[in-house]
Design a protein around this motif. Structure first.
Motif, short mmCIF file in Angstrom:
data_model
loop_
_atom_site.label_atom_id
_atom_site.label_comp_id
_atom_site.label_asym_id
_atom_site.label_seq_id
_atom_site.Cartn_x
_atom_site.Cartn_y
_atom_site.Cartn_z
N LEU A 39 0.95 -1.16 0.08
CA LEU A 39 -0.10 -0.20 0.09
C LEU A 39 0.99 1.21 -0.25
O LEU A 39 0.60 2.24 -0.78
N LEU A 40 1.94 1.24 0.73
CA LEU A 40 3.00 2.47 0.90
C LEU A 40 3.66 2.54 -0.51
O LEU A 40 3.58 3.70 -0.93
N LEU A 41 4.14 1.36 -1.23
CA LEU A 41 4.85 1.58 -2.41
C LEU A 41 3.86 2.10 -3.41
O LEU A 41 4.25 2.67 -4.46
N SER A 78 1.89 13.96 1.28
CA SER A 78 0.94 13.35 0.30
C SER A 78 0.96 12.05 0.51
O SER A 78 -0.06 11.29 0.28
N THR A 79 2.35 11.18 0.84
CA THR A 79 2.33 9.78 0.62
C THR A 79 1.46 9.21 1.95
O THR A 79 0.72 8.25 1.94
N MET A 80 1.75 9.94 3.03
CA MET A 80 1.30 9.53 4.17
C MET A 80 -0.30 9.61 4.33
O MET A 80 -1.05 8.70 4.71
N LEU A 81 -0.64 10.65 3.75
CA LEU A 81 -2.10 10.97 3.61
C LEU A 81 -2.83 10.06 2.67
O LEU A 81 -3.95 9.36 3.12
N GLY A 82 -2.39 9.76 1.55
CA GLY A 82 -3.01 8.88 0.56
C GLY A 82 -2.90 7.18 1.19
O GLY A 82 -3.87 6.46 1.07
N PHE A 83 -1.75 6.96 1.86
CA PHE A 83 -1.51 5.77 2.65
C PHE A 83 -2.50 5.30 3.69
O PHE A 83 -3.33 4.35 3.71
N PHE A 84 -2.79 6.40 4.61
CA PHE A 84 -3.93 6.35 5.69
C PHE A 84 -5.01 6.18 5.18
O PHE A 84 -6.12 5.32 5.63
N GLN A 85 -5.32 7.03 3.91
CA GLN A 85 -6.95 6.78 3.53
C GLN A 85 -7.21 5.49 2.76
O GLN A 85 -8.49 4.85 3.06
N GLU A 86 -6.18 4.99 2.25
CA GLU A 86 -6.41 3.70 1.41
C GLU A 86 -6.62 2.75 2.40
O GLU A 86 -7.25 1.73 2.23
N PHE A 87 -5.44 2.69 3.47
CA PHE A 87 -5.52 1.71 4.41
C PHE A 87 -6.85 1.76 5.04
O PHE A 87 -7.49 0.61 5.30
N ARG A 88 -7.48 2.58 5.77
CA ARG A 88 -8.87 2.89 6.30
C ARG A 88 -9.78 2.30 5.31
O ARG A 88 -10.67 1.55 5.75
#
Length: 169
Positions: A39-41, A78-88
């Motif tokens: 997800l992070l990558l 941007s990466t952290m925001l996108g990651f947390f949204q997709e993870f949730r």
């Protein structure tokens, strides 16, 4: 039915269990099973993020430290925001799938049995009635009062009777 090794009375419980072992569960592919690393990558391989990385490299080569730090901070945010949204979102989807655990009515050994959709195997005879969700791909050898099915990929109606007649003819 002959191709799939089924019979008009449905599969036996033993045969269905053997096929489930052979073909695995009927779960389809899902994105919620991806690891946190994947997800992070996925966030980093976005074209805009790659352009920002290129810009930060140029800033570092030109020794523009402030610009490089600002660009890298934007990338990280941007990466952290996108990651947390997709993870949730993937966790919510997984929870919804668990709550909406679908079942299918199949014919096994001549009796109607309700099984989880994940346990439906090739050769099962699925019994449908008005308002049912179609549990998986299948052929419709005969129908009574079932003039149309809704095709999910295109949200169009496909005439069921004509397709069944052509296939059986």
């Amino acid at each position: 039915m002959t191709e799939l090794g089924g019979t008009s009375i449905g599969l036996s419980s033993k045969e269905a269990a053997d096929r489930l072992k052979r073909h695995a569960a009927n779960l389809g592919t899902s994105r919620e099973t991806q690891s946190v690393t994947k997800l992070l990558l996925r966030q980093v391989e976005c074209p805009l993020v790659l352009i920002l990385h290129f810009g930060s490299c140029i800033s570092l080569i030109l020794r523009e430290w402030a610009d490089a730090v600002i660009i890298l901070a934007i990338i990280a945010a941007s990466t952290m925001l996108g990651f947390f949204q997709e993870f949730r979102a993937s966790r919510v989807i997984a929870q919804l799938r668990q709550r909406l655990a679908l079942s299918a009515r199949v014919l096994r050994e001549g009796t109607e049995t309700e099984v989880p959709v994940a346990d439906k195997v090739p050769g099962d005879i699925v019994l449908l009635s008005a308002g049912n969700l179609v549990a998986a791909d299948g052929l419709i050898p005969r129908s009574k009062g079932l003039p149309r099915l809704r095709g999910e990929p295109h949200r169009r109606f496909f005439p069921c009777r004509e397709a069944a007649r052509r296939r059986l003819a």
